[in-house]
Write a protein that holds these residues in place. Structure first.
Motif, PDB file in Angstrom:
ATOM      1  N   GLU A  62       0.834  -1.184   0.000  1.00  0.00           N
ATOM      2  CA  GLU A  62       0.000   0.000   0.000  1.00  0.00           C
ATOM      3  C   GLU A  62       0.874   1.240   0.000  1.00  0.00           C
ATOM      4  O   GLU A  62       1.911   1.281   0.664  1.00  0.00           O
ATOM      5  CB  GLU A  62      -0.899   0.015   1.247  1.00  0.00           C
ATOM      6  CG  GLU A  62      -1.938  -1.077   1.228  1.00  0.00           C
ATOM      7  CD  GLU A  62      -2.809  -1.048   2.465  1.00  0.00           C
ATOM      8  OE1 GLU A  62      -2.710  -0.088   3.255  1.00  0.00           O
ATOM      9  OE2 GLU A  62      -3.583  -1.985   2.628  1.00  0.00           O
ATOM     10  N   PRO A  63       0.450   2.267  -0.741  1.00  0.00           N
ATOM     11  CA  PRO A  63       1.231   3.502  -0.739  1.00  0.00           C
ATOM     12  C   PRO A  63       1.194   4.134   0.651  1.00  0.00           C
ATOM     13  O   PRO A  63       0.169   4.134   1.313  1.00  0.00           O
ATOM     14  CB  PRO A  63       0.515   4.388  -1.763  1.00  0.00           C
ATOM     15  CG  PRO A  63      -0.846   3.797  -1.922  1.00  0.00           C
ATOM     16  CD  PRO A  63      -0.732   2.352  -1.574  1.00  0.00           C
ATOM     17  N   GLN A  64       2.337   4.632   1.075  1.00  0.00           N
ATOM     18  CA  GLN A  64       2.429   5.277   2.371  1.00  0.00           C
ATOM     19  C   GLN A  64       1.975   6.723   2.247  1.00  0.00           C
ATOM     20  O   GLN A  64       2.366   7.424   1.312  1.00  0.00           O
ATOM     21  CB  GLN A  64       3.875   5.225   2.893  1.00  0.00           C
ATOM     22  CG  GLN A  64       4.350   3.828   3.212  1.00  0.00           C
ATOM     23  CD  GLN A  64       3.538   3.218   4.343  1.00  0.00           C
ATOM     24  OE1 GLN A  64       3.242   3.878   5.318  1.00  0.00           O
ATOM     25  NE2 GLN A  64       3.174   1.963   4.198  1.00  0.00           N
ATOM     26  N   PRO A  65       1.164   7.202   3.180  1.00  0.00           N
ATOM     27  CA  PRO A  65       0.732   8.593   3.141  1.00  0.00           C
ATOM     28  C   PRO A  65       1.923   9.524   3.292  1.00  0.00           C
ATOM     29  O   PRO A  65       2.879   9.220   3.995  1.00  0.00           O
ATOM     30  CB  PRO A  65      -0.203   8.720   4.351  1.00  0.00           C
ATOM     31  CG  PRO A  65      -0.548   7.325   4.745  1.00  0.00           C
ATOM     32  CD  PRO A  65       0.569   6.460   4.265  1.00  0.00           C
ATOM     33  N   ALA A  66       1.827  10.645   2.645  1.00  0.00           N
ATOM     34  CA  ALA A  66       2.922  11.611   2.679  1.00  0.00           C
ATOM     35  C   ALA A  66       2.704  12.596   3.815  1.00  0.00           C
ATOM     36  O   ALA A  66       1.623  12.706   4.372  1.00  0.00           O
ATOM     37  CB  ALA A  66       2.990  12.354   1.353  1.00  0.00           C
ATOM     38  N   GLY A  67       3.761  13.305   4.131  1.00  0.00           N
ATOM     39  CA  GLY A  67       3.668  14.391   5.087  1.00  0.00           C
ATOM     40  C   GLY A  67       3.495  13.933   6.513  1.00  0.00           C
ATOM     41  O   GLY A  67       3.996  12.894   6.924  1.00  0.00           O
ATOM     42  N   GLU A  68       2.763  14.758   7.260  1.00  0.00           N
ATOM     43  CA  GLU A  68       2.610  14.534   8.693  1.00  0.00           C
ATOM     44  C   GLU A  68       1.935  13.196   8.999  1.00  0.00           C
ATOM     45  O   GLU A  68       2.329  12.495   9.928  1.00  0.00           O
ATOM     46  CB  GLU A  68       1.789  15.671   9.293  1.00  0.00           C
ATOM     47  CG  GLU A  68       1.738  15.660  10.797  1.00  0.00           C
ATOM     48  CD  GLU A  68       1.035  16.886  11.346  1.00  0.00           C
ATOM     49  OE1 GLU A  68       0.482  16.764  12.445  1.00  0.00           O
ATOM     50  OE2 GLU A  68       1.030  17.934  10.694  1.00  0.00           O
ATOM     51  N   THR A  69       0.938  12.801   8.221  1.00  0.00           N
ATOM     52  CA  THR A  69       0.251  11.528   8.451  1.00  0.00           C
ATOM     53  C   THR A  69       1.213  10.355   8.306  1.00  0.00           C
ATOM     54  O   THR A  69       1.209   9.440   9.124  1.00  0.00           O
ATOM     55  CB  THR A  69      -0.933  11.362   7.476  1.00  0.00           C
ATOM     56  OG1 THR A  69      -1.815  12.469   7.642  1.00  0.00           O
ATOM     57  CG2 THR A  69      -1.679  10.078   7.732  1.00  0.00           C
ATOM     58  N   GLY A  70       2.040  10.378   7.270  1.00  0.00           N
ATOM     59  CA  GLY A  70       3.020   9.317   7.069  1.00  0.00           C
ATOM     60  C   GLY A  70       4.013   9.237   8.209  1.00  0.00           C
ATOM     61  O   GLY A  70       4.380   8.150   8.659  1.00  0.00           O
ATOM     62  N   GLU A  71       4.424  10.396   8.707  1.00  0.00           N
ATOM     63  CA  GLU A  71       5.368  10.435   9.817  1.00  0.00           C
ATOM     64  C   GLU A  71       4.734   9.864  11.082  1.00  0.00           C
ATOM     65  O   GLU A  71       5.358   9.090  11.816  1.00  0.00           O
ATOM     66  CB  GLU A  71       5.821  11.880  10.072  1.00  0.00           C
ATOM     67  CG  GLU A  71       6.861  12.004  11.155  1.00  0.00           C
ATOM     68  CD  GLU A  71       7.324  13.446  11.326  1.00  0.00           C
ATOM     69  OE1 GLU A  71       7.616  13.808  12.479  1.00  0.00           O
ATOM     70  OE2 GLU A  71       7.402  14.179  10.330  1.00  0.00           O
ATOM     71  N   ILE A  72       3.484  10.198  11.325  1.00  0.00           N
ATOM     72  CA  ILE A  72       2.775   9.678  12.505  1.00  0.00           C
ATOM     73  C   ILE A  72       2.631   8.167  12.402  1.00  0.00           C
ATOM     74  O   ILE A  72       2.863   7.447  13.375  1.00  0.00           O
ATOM     75  CB  ILE A  72       1.401  10.358  12.654  1.00  0.00           C
ATOM     76  CG1 ILE A  72       1.592  11.823  13.053  1.00  0.00           C
ATOM     77  CG2 ILE A  72       0.534   9.627  13.677  1.00  0.00           C
ATOM     78  CD1 ILE A  72       0.329  12.648  13.008  1.00  0.00           C
ATOM     79  N   LEU A  73       2.270   7.669  11.230  1.00  0.00           N
ATOM     80  CA  LEU A  73       2.129   6.223  11.059  1.00  0.00           C
ATOM     81  C   LEU A  73       3.463   5.509  11.239  1.00  0.00           C
ATOM     82  O   LEU A  73       3.519   4.420  11.811  1.00  0.00           O
ATOM     83  CB  LEU A  73       1.530   5.899   9.691  1.00  0.00           C
ATOM     84  CG  LEU A  73       0.057   6.281   9.506  1.00  0.00           C
ATOM     85  CD1 LEU A  73      -0.388   6.009   8.085  1.00  0.00           C
ATOM     86  CD2 LEU A  73      -0.820   5.554  10.501  1.00  0.00           C
ATOM     87  N   THR A  74       4.543   6.120  10.782  1.00  0.00           N
ATOM     88  CA  THR A  74       5.870   5.549  10.976  1.00  0.00           C
ATOM     89  C   THR A  74       6.217   5.493  12.462  1.00  0.00           C
ATOM     90  O   THR A  74       6.736   4.488  12.955  1.00  0.00           O
ATOM     91  CB  THR A  74       6.928   6.375  10.218  1.00  0.00           C
ATOM     92  OG1 THR A  74       6.593   6.376   8.823  1.00  0.00           O
ATOM     93  CG2 THR A  74       8.324   5.822  10.412  1.00  0.00           C
ATOM     94  N   GLN A  75       5.902   6.562  13.186  1.00  0.00           N
ATOM     95  CA  GLN A  75       6.158   6.586  14.622  1.00  0.00           C
ATOM     96  C   GLN A  75       5.305   5.548  15.344  1.00  0.00           C
ATOM     97  O   GLN A  75       5.788   4.874  16.261  1.00  0.00           O
ATOM     98  CB  GLN A  75       5.886   7.975  15.187  1.00  0.00           C
ATOM     99  CG  GLN A  75       6.899   9.012  14.747  1.00  0.00           C
ATOM    100  CD  GLN A  75       6.523  10.417  15.203  1.00  0.00           C
ATOM    101  OE1 GLN A  75       5.462  10.634  15.781  1.00  0.00           O
ATOM    102  NE2 GLN A  75       7.393  11.371  14.920  1.00  0.00           N
ATOM    103  N   LEU A  76       4.039   5.401  14.949  1.00  0.00           N
ATOM    104  CA  LEU A  76       3.174   4.395  15.563  1.00  0.00           C
ATOM    105  C   LEU A  76       3.706   2.983  15.323  1.00  0.00           C
ATOM    106  O   LEU A  76       3.677   2.141  16.223  1.00  0.00           O
ATOM    107  CB  LEU A  76       1.745   4.508  15.020  1.00  0.00           C
ATOM    108  CG  LEU A  76       0.907   5.646  15.585  1.00  0.00           C
ATOM    109  CD1 LEU A  76      -0.411   5.758  14.828  1.00  0.00           C
ATOM    110  CD2 LEU A  76       0.651   5.459  17.058  1.00  0.00           C
TER     111      LEU A  76
END
Length: 120
Positions: free
Chosen positions: A80-94
């Motif tokens: 699945e494509p990873q969301p860009a920007g702040e959402t992608g960063e939050i998901l990476t941190q989660l």
């Protein structure tokens, strides 16, 4: 069946169902067993099974269809494509936090096993 290892029961269920999805025992498009059947299989309450399914949804491994059930996702979560920007960063941190919690759970289970093995 869920084991008394110190690791939360819902995460043990997530591990087992994730493995079945990864190995193809539960192929894409297949419906997960009902909550009642999963409760019987793992000998846990419905709330534990629902928590496990929620984690699987968050991981993108399953999708729910209102009134039909929960199905193994057609596309692998990693594709699945990873969301860009702040959402992608939050998901990476989660994802990093989830991995850290899994590691801590494993370490706690090993520690409890070592400490309490002589008391059984």
């Amino acid at each position: 069946m869920v084991e008394k290892t110190g690791r939360p029961a819902y995460l043990q269920i997530v591990d087992e169902l994730s493995e079945e999805i990864r190995t193809g025992s539960l192929p894409p498009g297949t419906a997960l067993p009902s909550i009642a059947r999963l409760c019987e299989r793992f000998d846990v309450s419905a709330s534990v099974v629902k928590a496990a399914i929620s984690v699987l949804r968050t991981q993108g491994l399953v999708i729910g269809q209102q009134g039909k059930g929960v199905f193994v996702n057609q596309a692998p979560a990693s594709a699945e494509p990873q969301p860009a920007g702040e959402t992608g960063e939050i998901l990476t941190q989660l994802a990093a936090m989830r991995e850290s919690l899994k590691d801590l759970g494993d370490r706690l289970a090993a520690l409890e096993s070592a400490v309490f093995q002589g008391r059984r």
